[in-house]
Design a protein around this motif. Structure first.
Motif, PDB file in Angstrom:
ATOM      1  N   ASP A  35      15.829  17.968 -28.693  1.00 56.97           N
ATOM      2  CA  ASP A  35      16.614  17.189 -27.737  1.00 56.97           C
ATOM      3  C   ASP A  35      15.822  15.972 -27.275  1.00 56.97           C
ATOM      4  O   ASP A  35      14.626  16.067 -26.996  1.00 56.97           O
ATOM      5  N   LEU A  36      16.503  14.834 -27.176  1.00 55.53           N
ATOM      6  CA  LEU A  36      15.907  13.637 -26.584  1.00 55.53           C
ATOM      7  C   LEU A  36      16.310  13.640 -25.115  1.00 55.53           C
ATOM      8  O   LEU A  36      17.485  13.457 -24.790  1.00 55.53           O
ATOM      9  N   LEU A  37      15.347  13.856 -24.257  1.00 49.65           N
ATOM     10  CA  LEU A  37      15.611  14.000 -22.821  1.00 49.65           C
ATOM     11  C   LEU A  37      15.108  12.786 -22.056  1.00 49.65           C
ATOM     12  O   LEU A  37      13.962  12.356 -22.236  1.00 49.65           O
ATOM     13  N   THR A  38      15.966  12.240 -21.203  1.00 42.74           N
ATOM     14  CA  THR A  38      15.579  11.170 -20.284  1.00 42.74           C
ATOM     15  C   THR A  38      15.598  11.709 -18.862  1.00 42.74           C
ATOM     16  O   THR A  38      16.582  12.312 -18.430  1.00 42.74           O
ATOM     17  N   LEU A  39      14.508  11.499 -18.150  1.00 42.64           N
ATOM     18  CA  LEU A  39      14.399  11.846 -16.741  1.00 42.64           C
ATOM     19  C   LEU A  39      14.237  10.567 -15.943  1.00 42.64           C
ATOM     20  O   LEU A  39      13.339   9.769 -16.228  1.00 42.64           O
ATOM     21  N   ASP A  40      15.094  10.368 -14.962  1.00 46.88           N
ATOM     22  CA  ASP A  40      15.075   9.153 -14.129  1.00 46.88           C
ATOM     23  C   ASP A  40      14.982   9.605 -12.678  1.00 46.88           C
ATOM     24  O   ASP A  40      15.799  10.422 -12.223  1.00 46.88           O
ATOM     25  N   LEU A  41      14.002   9.065 -11.951  1.00 50.28           N
ATOM     26  CA  LEU A  41      13.731   9.541 -10.601  1.00 50.28           C
ATOM     27  C   LEU A  41      13.433   8.396  -9.647  1.00 50.28           C
ATOM     28  O   LEU A  41      12.654   7.492  -9.971  1.00 50.28           O
ATOM     29  N   ALA A  42      14.059   8.435  -8.484  1.00 46.55           N
ATOM     30  CA  ALA A  42      13.759   7.488  -7.406  1.00 46.55           C
ATOM     31  C   ALA A  42      13.524   8.274  -6.124  1.00 46.55           C
ATOM     32  O   ALA A  42      14.309   9.158  -5.772  1.00 46.55           O
ATOM     33  N   VAL A  43      12.435   7.930  -5.441  1.00 42.59           N
ATOM     34  CA  VAL A  43      12.013   8.637  -4.231  1.00 42.59           C
ATOM     35  C   VAL A  43      11.594   7.604  -3.194  1.00 42.59           C
ATOM     36  O   VAL A  43      11.099   6.521  -3.550  1.00 42.59           O
TER      37      VAL A  43
ATOM     38  N   ALA B 136       0.829  -1.205   0.000  1.00 39.36           N
ATOM     39  CA  ALA B 136       0.000   0.000   0.000  1.00 39.36           C
ATOM     40  C   ALA B 136       0.865   1.258   0.000  1.00 39.36           C
ATOM     41  O   ALA B 136       0.578   2.228  -0.720  1.00 39.36           O
ATOM     42  N   LYS B 137       1.938   1.245   0.774  1.00 39.52           N
ATOM     43  CA  LYS B 137       2.865   2.381   0.777  1.00 39.52           C
ATOM     44  C   LYS B 137       3.572   2.517  -0.567  1.00 39.52           C
ATOM     45  O   LYS B 137       3.803   3.627  -1.061  1.00 39.52           O
ATOM     46  N   ALA B 138       3.915   1.372  -1.163  1.00 35.91           N
ATOM     47  CA  ALA B 138       4.601   1.397  -2.459  1.00 35.91           C
ATOM     48  C   ALA B 138       3.725   2.045  -3.530  1.00 35.91           C
ATOM     49  O   ALA B 138       4.233   2.733  -4.423  1.00 35.91           O
ATOM     50  N   ARG B 139       2.421   1.823  -3.444  1.00 37.28           N
ATOM     51  CA  ARG B 139       1.523   2.446  -4.420  1.00 37.28           C
ATOM     52  C   ARG B 139       1.568   3.965  -4.306  1.00 37.28           C
ATOM     53  O   ARG B 139       1.554   4.678  -5.318  1.00 37.28           O
ATOM     54  N   VAL B 140       1.627   4.465  -3.087  1.00 33.38           N
ATOM     55  CA  VAL B 140       1.687   5.916  -2.868  1.00 33.38           C
ATOM     56  C   VAL B 140       2.999   6.473  -3.402  1.00 33.38           C
ATOM     57  O   VAL B 140       3.027   7.489  -4.112  1.00 33.38           O
ATOM     58  N   THR B 141       4.101   5.808  -3.075  1.00 36.97           N
ATOM     59  CA  THR B 141       5.403   6.285  -3.535  1.00 36.97           C
ATOM     60  C   THR B 141       5.497   6.227  -5.057  1.00 36.97           C
ATOM     61  O   THR B 141       5.993   7.154  -5.701  1.00 36.97           O
ATOM     62  N   GLY B 142       5.030   5.132  -5.634  1.00 34.53           N
ATOM     63  CA  GLY B 142       5.089   4.989  -7.081  1.00 34.53           C
ATOM     64  C   GLY B 142       4.308   6.068  -7.806  1.00 34.53           C
ATOM     65  O   GLY B 142       4.784   6.638  -8.802  1.00 34.53           O
ATOM     66  N   ARG B 143       3.129   6.364  -7.318  1.00 34.62           N
ATOM     67  CA  ARG B 143       2.314   7.410  -7.930  1.00 34.62           C
ATOM     68  C   ARG B 143       2.992   8.774  -7.802  1.00 34.62           C
ATOM     69  O   ARG B 143       2.958   9.596  -8.730  1.00 34.62           O
ATOM     70  N   LEU B 144       3.639   9.024  -6.665  1.00 35.82           N
ATOM     71  CA  LEU B 144       4.356  10.281  -6.467  1.00 35.82           C
ATOM     72  C   LEU B 144       5.483  10.427  -7.489  1.00 35.82           C
ATOM     73  O   LEU B 144       5.634  11.481  -8.112  1.00 35.82           O
ATOM     74  N   VAL B 145       6.265   9.366  -7.656  1.00 35.90           N
ATOM     75  CA  VAL B 145       7.352   9.406  -8.637  1.00 35.90           C
ATOM     76  C   VAL B 145       6.800   9.710 -10.031  1.00 35.90           C
ATOM     77  O   VAL B 145       7.328  10.564 -10.756  1.00 35.90           O
ATOM     78  N   ALA B 146       5.741   9.020 -10.412  1.00 40.76           N
ATOM     79  CA  ALA B 146       5.154   9.219 -11.738  1.00 40.76           C
ATOM     80  C   ALA B 146       4.622  10.634 -11.908  1.00 40.76           C
ATOM     81  O   ALA B 146       4.797  11.258 -12.967  1.00 40.76           O
ATOM     82  N   ASP B 147       3.971  11.165 -10.879  1.00 44.40           N
ATOM     83  CA  ASP B 147       3.418  12.520 -10.960  1.00 44.40           C
ATOM     84  C   ASP B 147       4.523  13.568 -11.089  1.00 44.40           C
ATOM     85  O   ASP B 147       4.389  14.549 -11.834  1.00 44.40           O
ATOM     86  N   ILE B 148       5.625  13.374 -10.370  1.00 40.37           N
ATOM     87  CA  ILE B 148       6.739  14.319 -10.481  1.00 40.37           C
ATOM     88  C   ILE B 148       7.336  14.260 -11.883  1.00 40.37           C
ATOM     89  O   ILE B 148       7.619  15.297 -12.504  1.00 40.37           O
ATOM     90  N   LEU B 149       7.516  13.063 -12.412  1.00 42.11           N
ATOM     91  CA  LEU B 149       8.073  12.939 -13.762  1.00 42.11           C
ATOM     92  C   LEU B 149       7.176  13.622 -14.795  1.00 42.11           C
ATOM     93  O   LEU B 149       7.672  14.308 -15.702  1.00 42.11           O
ATOM     94  N   GLN B 150       5.875  13.443 -14.671  1.00 36.31           N
ATOM     95  CA  GLN B 150       4.976  14.088 -15.626  1.00 36.31           C
ATOM     96  C   GLN B 150       5.002  15.608 -15.477  1.00 36.31           C
ATOM     97  O   GLN B 150       4.925  16.342 -16.479  1.00 36.31           O
ATOM     98  N   ALA B 151       5.125  16.089 -14.250  1.00 37.57           N
ATOM     99  CA  ALA B 151       5.226  17.536 -14.031  1.00 37.57           C
ATOM    100  C   ALA B 151       6.496  18.084 -14.655  1.00 37.57           C
ATOM    101  O   ALA B 151       6.494  19.151 -15.285  1.00 37.57           O
ATOM    102  N   MET B 152       7.601  17.350 -14.516  1.00 35.39           N
ATOM    103  CA  MET B 152       8.864  17.802 -15.091  1.00 35.39           C
ATOM    104  C   MET B 152       8.828  17.722 -16.616  1.00 35.39           C
ATOM    105  O   MET B 152       9.402  18.574 -17.305  1.00 35.39           O
ATOM    106  N   LYS B 153       8.157  16.713 -17.154  1.00 32.96           N
ATOM    107  CA  LYS B 153       8.020  16.618 -18.612  1.00 32.96           C
ATOM    108  C   LYS B 153       7.291  17.841 -19.158  1.00 32.96           C
ATOM    109  O   LYS B 153       7.688  18.406 -20.187  1.00 32.96           O
ATOM    110  N   SER B 154       6.242  18.262 -18.469  1.00 31.01           N
ATOM    111  CA  SER B 154       5.473  19.420 -18.939  1.00 31.01           C
ATOM    112  C   SER B 154       6.273  20.716 -18.833  1.00 31.01           C
ATOM    113  O   SER B 154       6.049  21.652 -19.602  1.00 31.01           O
TER     114      SER B 154
END
Length: 258
Positions: free
Chosen positions: A95-103, A11-29
Motif C-alpha cells: 500500500d502507498l500510504l500518505t499521512l498528513d498532519l497539522a498541529v 521559536a514557537k514554530a520550530r517547536v510545533t514543526g518538530r512535534l509534527v515531524a516526530d508524530i509523523l515518523q512515529a506513525m510511519k514506524s
C-alpha cells in the motif's frame, strides 16, 4: 490574511514543526501490514494530547469538506491523495500510504505530509511517484528566499512534477500558515516565475506537491472528505512547513535528531 512572524513566534514554530515531524515518523514506524487506519488516528491523537498541543483537524470544517473532520490525521491509501478520512481499513503489503498532519502548539501551527510504502513490497510506480513529490518539494524550498515571488516556488515545483511526466492539479496546493492552519498566500503546484506575492523574512509557508499517476482530476468519496484520483490511479503527497529567513528558507517540520 498573511502573517509575518516575529522572533518569538518563529521559536514557537520550530517547536510545533518538530512535534509534527516526530508524530509523523512515529506513525510511519507503526504503519505495518495489518495496522488499522483508525489505530493510527488514535495514536496520533494521544501523542498530540501528551505534547500539550491541539489538533488542527478535529473541528476543521471548510466549505469543501463535510465538516467537522472529526479525526487527528489524514490517511490516504493508494488512490486517495488529499484529506483522507481515517476509516476501518487494515494496511496491506505494498500500500502507498500518505499521512498528513497539522498541529498547533502555543498558538502556532505547522503542517506536513509524508508518503511511503507499507511492508516489504516496492512497486516501481509507487517509488517513482513518491520520489517526484519529494524532489519537487526540495525544489520549491530551494527557490524560497526573500525577494522571490510565489510564482517562483510554484514554477520550481511544477517543473519537477511535469518533468517526471505527471499532470498537475492546481485546485489544492500549498498555503500560508501561522496562528491558523490555512492562510494566504496560496501556493499552486505549478505556475509562472516572477508572479505573485513577494516573500519576506518571517513568512511561514506549507509547500505540498501532490500528484496522481495519470490524471489531474479528483473525485470525492461518499465520506465528504477523501479526495481520490478520478481514474483510480496511484497518488503521492509530500509537504513541509518552512519559514523565510534573511537568506533563504528554514525547514521547520524535520524530526528530532536521533
Amino acid at each position: 490574511m498573511i502573517e509575518i512572524l516575529n522572533a518569538a513566534e518563529v521559536a514557537k514554530a520550530r517547536v510545533t514543526g518538530r512535534l509534527v515531524a516526530d508524530i509523523l515518523q512515529a506513525m510511519k514506524s507503526r504503519a505495518t501490514v495489518g495496522t488499522n487506519l483508525l489505530e493510527i488516528d488514535q495514536w496520533t491523537g494521544q501523542m498530540i494530547k501528551d505534547a500539550g498541543a491541539e489538533s488542527c483537524y478535529i473541528d476543521y470544517a471548510p466549505s469543501f469538506g463535510r465538516g467537522p473532520f472529526g479525526h487527528y490525521i489524514c490517511t490516504g491509501v493508494n488512490d486517495a491523495v488529499l484529506h483522507g478520512l481515517p476509516h476501518d481499513y487494515k494496511l496491506q503489503d505494498g500500500d502507498l500510504l500518505t499521512l498528513d498532519l497539522a498541529v498547533s502548539k502555543d498558538g502556532i501551527a505547522a503542517d506536513s505530509a509524508i508518503s511511503f510504502i507499507v511492508g516489504t513490497s516496492r512497486p516501481a510506480e509507487s517509488v517513482k511517484l513518491i520520489d517526484a513529490t519529494e524532489r519537487a518539494l526540495a525544489a520549491g524550498i530551494a527557490a524560497a528566499r526573500p525577494g522571490a515571488k510565489i510564482g517562483d516556488l510554484s514554477y520550481a515545483i511544477g517543473t519537477v512534477l511535469s518533468g517526471a511526466g505527471y499532470p498537475v492539479n492546481t485546485e489544492f496546493g500549498g498555503h500560508g500558515i501561522g496562528s491558523t492552519m490555512h492562510q494566504d498566500p496560496h501556493v499552486p503546484n505549478t505556475g509562472r516565475p516572477g508572479r505573485g506575492y513577494v516573500l519576506q523574512p518571517g513568512l511561514m509557508l506549507a509547500l505540498e506537491p501532490w500528484i496522481m499517476e495519470d490524471t489531474d482530476q479528483l473525485t470525492f468519496d461518499a465520506d465528504g472528505w477523501t479526495l481520490r484520483s478520478a481514474t483510480g490511479a496511484l497518488t503521492a503527497h509530500s509537504e513541509h512547513t518552512i519559514i523565510i529567513t534573511d537568506d533563504g528558507a528554514e525547514i521547520l517540520t524535520l524530526p528530532s535528531a536521533g
